[in-house]
Motif scaffolding. Structure first.
Motif, mmCIF file in Angstrom:
data_model
loop_
_atom_site.group_PDB
_atom_site.id
_atom_site.type_symbol
_atom_site.label_atom_id
_atom_site.label_comp_id
_atom_site.label_asym_id
_atom_site.label_seq_id
_atom_site.Cartn_x
_atom_site.Cartn_y
_atom_site.Cartn_z
ATOM 1 N N SER A 162 0.841 -1.155 -0.106
ATOM 2 C CA SER A 162 -0.028 -0.195 -0.012
ATOM 3 C C SER A 162 1.032 1.307 0.004
ATOM 4 O O SER A 162 1.778 1.306 0.769
ATOM 5 C CB SER A 162 -0.986 0.078 1.160
ATOM 6 N N ASP A 163 0.500 2.246 -1.045
ATOM 7 C CA ASP A 163 1.334 3.493 -1.150
ATOM 8 C C ASP A 163 2.897 3.389 -1.543
ATOM 9 O O ASP A 163 3.533 4.169 -1.212
ATOM 10 C CB ASP A 163 1.096 4.267 0.136
ATOM 11 N N SER A 357 -5.658 2.678 -5.575
ATOM 12 C CA SER A 357 -5.961 4.036 -4.947
ATOM 13 C C SER A 357 -7.437 4.746 -4.896
ATOM 14 O O SER A 357 -7.937 5.518 -4.098
ATOM 15 C CB SER A 357 -5.136 5.099 -5.737
ATOM 16 N N PRO A 422 -8.643 9.644 -7.308
ATOM 17 C CA PRO A 422 -8.803 9.014 -5.954
ATOM 18 C C PRO A 422 -9.387 9.998 -5.174
ATOM 19 O O PRO A 422 -9.123 11.039 -5.178
ATOM 20 C CB PRO A 422 -7.251 8.699 -5.473
ATOM 21 N N LYS A 425 -7.617 13.294 -3.314
ATOM 22 C CA LYS A 425 -6.384 13.585 -3.997
ATOM 23 C C LYS A 425 -6.518 14.387 -4.977
ATOM 24 O O LYS A 425 -7.762 14.810 -5.442
ATOM 25 C CB LYS A 425 -5.516 12.361 -4.070
#
Length: 442
Positions: A162-163, A357, A422, A425
């Motif tokens: 994740s990320d 995302s 997302p 964002k």
């Protein structure tokens, strides 16, 4: 002063984020497959997942070969195969939703048992020359219970990365693995059916499903956390309620139309010119292009964001399918098929990357299965449509299906690409001391 510094934060946009490099990677290169596979615990689900997903590509071709042998009808074989594919596409998201809620192991164990029993029943009925309605009746649970191992592996990568910049590399790796599966699986099933027994392909599919599925399910430490109950302040959502997922479903339906349309149209074309043996070569070139592009995509440090990449890749895919219907020379058809294959992987990879995302962790497996199901549904619909066009208007007419499917999906993507941003964002531009104004960017 601290407040002023915080509010005057620099502009953040998709391109900047996409071009960032992981800590310790000063060369600016994209983290590669070697680094991906050194992720702690990766091999515990990569290898079992690879084994467990092989049957996915063996099922439909195994059904076609067995049913055609026992009934003498390609129409009957195609109907049973289509029923399996449609059932798989419709039930796959429900399997993903249950896996998100109760855990992958809880879904896999009963799933592989039902699938193995259904395949055994289908083999028995086919060998006993059962009527079409009986074959269709057992084809539904056969497709519905097909283990969605590919989406489950992707969900495990998403949970671990994740990320992380490695997430796009993981998406590329999975795309290459899927393509390799669809190259090896049909060849293995065909070889078994033609050299051993007409039912041998489906027997191998059932055995691999049972063994691979149980082995993959046993790797419970790497599976994502089950979201059986709501976390504090967390609202449970369905992946289908996310607008971006609905856009991606349309995109993946178009990709499915390429797979289905190419399979049927290449077969019809090679038979019409009296060279059916080169069908496998032409489709192999198409698949090789897809695999090659997938490998390259995983090695590139992209400077543009995934939304823009998807739009460009999909536009190129629609453009590449345009001349197929007009080609009559085998070398030109092979070269164009290679270009089409090269354009598919970037679109597939970017679409899967966006899921990480767009969708909360509690619904990612469901989201991945919606996309996988969309490809299967688009493939089944395209195969049927392309076959009818080829019968009525000639073998080249079937190639209009990939063109129409990708063109329509591209129009949806271009008009609704804003839904692929997302949540929370986008671009945040400083507008003086003390306040910021959000600005939407690509």
């Amino acid at each position: 002063m601290a407040s002023t510094v915080q509010n005057a934060s620099p502009v953040q946009d998709e391109s900047a984020t996409a071009g960032s490099t992981p800590a310790g990677n000063s060369s600016g290169k994209r983290p590669g497959y070697g680094q991906l596979l050194r992720t702690p615990g990766a091999w515990t689900f990569v290898l079992p997942g690879f084994l467990a997903r092989q049957p996915f590509a063996m099922l439909t071709i195994g059904i076609v070969l067995l049913v055609q042998h026992t009934t003498g009808s390609f129409g009957t074989a195609g109907a049973v195969s289509a029923a399996t594919g449609i059932s798989m596409a419709l039930f796959a998201p429900q399997s993903g939703k249950l896996a998100d809620r109760f855990g992958q192991r809880a879904v896999l164990l009963p799933g592989v048992a039902v699938h193995t029993a259904s395949v055994a029943a289908l083999i028995t009925l086919a060998l006993l020359h059962a009527p079409l309605w009986a074959l269709l009746a057992v084809a539904v649970p056969t497709g519905a219970s097909t283990p969605q191992v590919g989406p489950m592996v992707r969900a495990r990568w998403a949970a671990r990365l994740s990320d992380s910049p490695l997430m796009s590399t993981a998406a590329a790796f999975e795309s290459v693995t899927d393509e390799f599966t669809f190259v090896v699986g049909p060849v293995l099933a065909t070889a078994l059916c033609t050299s051993v027994h007409p039912a041998a392909g489906l027997v191998a599919e059932a055995v691999l499903t049972l063994a691979g599925g149980l082995l993959f399910a046993s790797q419970h430490r790497s599976q994502p956390t089950a979201h059986r109950t709501k976390q504090t302040g967390e609202k449970r959502v369905s992946a289908l309620s996310v607008p971006g997922v609905r856009v991606l479903i349309a995109v993946f339906l178009g990709i499915g139309s390429v797979f289905g349309g190419m399979q049927v149209s290449l077969t019809a074309f090679t038979e019409s010119i009296g060279q059916p043996g080169i069908n496998g070569v032409l489709y192999g070139i198409f698949a090789a292009g897809n695999m090659t592009a997938g490998i390259v995509c995983g090695a590139i440090a992209w400077k543009t964001g995934p939304r823009r990449r998807l739009l460009v890749a999909y536009g190129l895919l629609a453009l590449a399918t345009t001349p197929l219907w007009a080609l009559t020379a085998v070398p030109l058809l092979g070269a164009t098929g290679l270009v089409v294959g090269l354009c598919i992987a970037p679109a597939l990879i970017t679409g899967y990357t966006l899921v990480e995302s767009l969708v909360p962790a509690s619904a990612r497996t469901e989201a991945f299965t919606w996309l996988t199901g969309a490809v299967a549904l688009g493939q089944a619909a395209a195969a049927t449509t392309a076959g009818q066009l080829a019968d009525r208007f000639g073998p080249s007419a079937g190639f209009l299906v990939p063109l129409a499917g990708t063109a329509l999906a591209f129009l949806v993507l271009a008009s609704l690409r804003g839904r692929l941003i997302p949540p929370g964002k986008g671009r945040v531009a400083a507008r003086g001391v003390g306040h910021r104004t959000p600005v939407t960017v690509d």
